[in-house]
Write an enzyme that holds these catalytic residues in place. Structure first.
Site, PDB file in Angstrom:
ATOM      1  CB  THR A  18      35.310 -20.055 -26.323  1.00 21.22           C
ATOM      2  OG1 THR A  18      35.640 -21.057 -25.351  1.00 21.22           O
ATOM      3  CG2 THR A  18      34.354 -20.656 -27.347  1.00 21.22           C
ATOM      4  CB  SER A  59      40.372 -18.340 -19.446  1.00 18.55           C
ATOM      5  OG  SER A  59      39.172 -19.064 -19.346  1.00 18.55           O
ATOM      6  CB  THR A  92      33.565 -18.262 -20.347  1.00 16.86           C
ATOM      7  OG1 THR A  92      33.738 -19.604 -20.828  1.00 16.86           O
ATOM      8  CG2 THR A  92      33.046 -17.380 -21.466  1.00 16.86           C
ATOM      9  CG  ASP A  93      36.766 -22.608 -18.763  1.00 16.29           C
ATOM     10  OD1 ASP A  93      35.527 -22.585 -18.856  1.00 16.29           O
ATOM     11  OD2 ASP A  93      37.474 -23.484 -19.297  1.00 16.29           O
TER      12      ASP A  93
END
Length: 310
Positions: A18, A59, A92-93
């Site tokens: 992101t 990710s 972040t995932d």
């Protein structure tokens, strides 16, 4: 002659996420910014920076091979005497997974910091630049190398071990399921050739997903179990089949906090899973349990699963 002190050099590994995304005309956000563009949004912070564009992915789409590529690049930079610190810019995932893989595969001689963002680069509340600046600052503190891989995000800094993403929207997005420093296990073998599945357990579930995973050639399985690590009688039977085939099964939980214990019986509880050959992950939640299991399978260390996961 007056000695001129050299500025520290921090390498920035850009992988997408992101923080590197902008919203397109169709309304979808995609990673489109390289490392130099990300650094261009920062003020002068008195550090020399070296951008490395490794990949540009969300990710959520990262494979074990992609994560291995990131870990291998970190290894190369750890060996580069000109580099004083390393920042990995990441979505972040899956940040909790890749940061743990880097932790497990590398002996740190300099700081390694992960960071990212919850809002895209073109969002009016973009949090990426502040996170990146904080991560770069952390990468210049040599003592941080002793703490293992760190995640710098939302004004907090966490060790990678036990990390999980707890919010899909808050800029302070991560928490840690334990507060101790990173355990220093070391499993350097590549994991890019492995298949390790995470299977969600729900009340009353049967063994269809476990059997499908076995049929697909899984090298290991992680169960995102209920409560303190519980499932159903059908899952216990499936775990026995996995044990007979020497496919390791690790029990984690969909509950984000607390230590898992193999205490319940009744045919499908944690005690029954333990008796069937499963290993309880005391603190790591499913994503990180998968990474630890993969590294131990790759290193042929499955005889140590009980010790390490406990």
């Amino acid at each position: 002659m007056i000695a001129v002190s050299k500025k520290p050099l921090v390498a920035i590994i850009a992988t997408g996420g992101t923080i590197a995304s902008e919203r397109g005309a169709n309304g979808a956000s995609l990673p489109s910014l390289g490392g130099d563009s990300l650094l261009g949004n920062l003020p002068d912070i008195g550090v020399d920076l070296k951008a490395i564009d490794l990949m540009a992915k969300d990710s959520a789409s990262l494979t074990l091979a992609d994560m291995q590529t990131i870990s291998t690049m970190v290894k190369e930079l750890l060996a580069d005497a000109s580099v004083d610190g390393i920042v990995v810019v990441h979505g972040t995932d899956a940040m909790e997974e890749t940061s743990l893989l880097v932790q497990l595969q590398n002996v740190l001689t300099k700081p390694v910091i992960f960071t990212g963002a919850q809002f895209t680069a073109d969002h009016p509340q973009a949090d990426g630049p502040a996170n990146l600046a904080a991560a770069i600052s952390a990468a210049t503190e040599r003592s941080n190398a002793e703490r293992g891989v760190l995640v710098c995000f939302g004004s907090r800094t966490y060790p990678a071990w036990g990390l999980y993403k707890y919010s899909a929207t808050d800029t302070d997005a991560f928490r840690q399921s334990r507060t101790e420093e990173n355990p220093q296990f070391h499993f350097p073998e590549n994991v890019d050739h492995l298949r390790v599945d995470i299977l969600a357990i729900y009340p009353g579930c049967d063994s269809v997903f476990v059997d499908a995973s076995l049929a697909a050639g899984a090298n290991g399985i992680v169960l995102a179990a209920l409560g303190s690590g519980n499932a159903t009688p059908a899952i216990v039977d499936a775990v026995r089949r996995c044990t007979e085939r020497r496919i390791p099964v690790v029990i984690s939980s969909r509950v984000p906090e607390g230590t898992l214990t193999a205490s319940y019986g009744g045919g499908g509880g944690g005690h029954d899973l333990d008796q069937a050959g499963a290993i309880h992950s005391a603190n790591l939640r499913p994503g990180q349990a998968r990474i630890l299991l993969a590294t131990m399978i790759a290193g042929e260390k499955t005889d140590q699963l009980q010790e390490v996961f406990g």
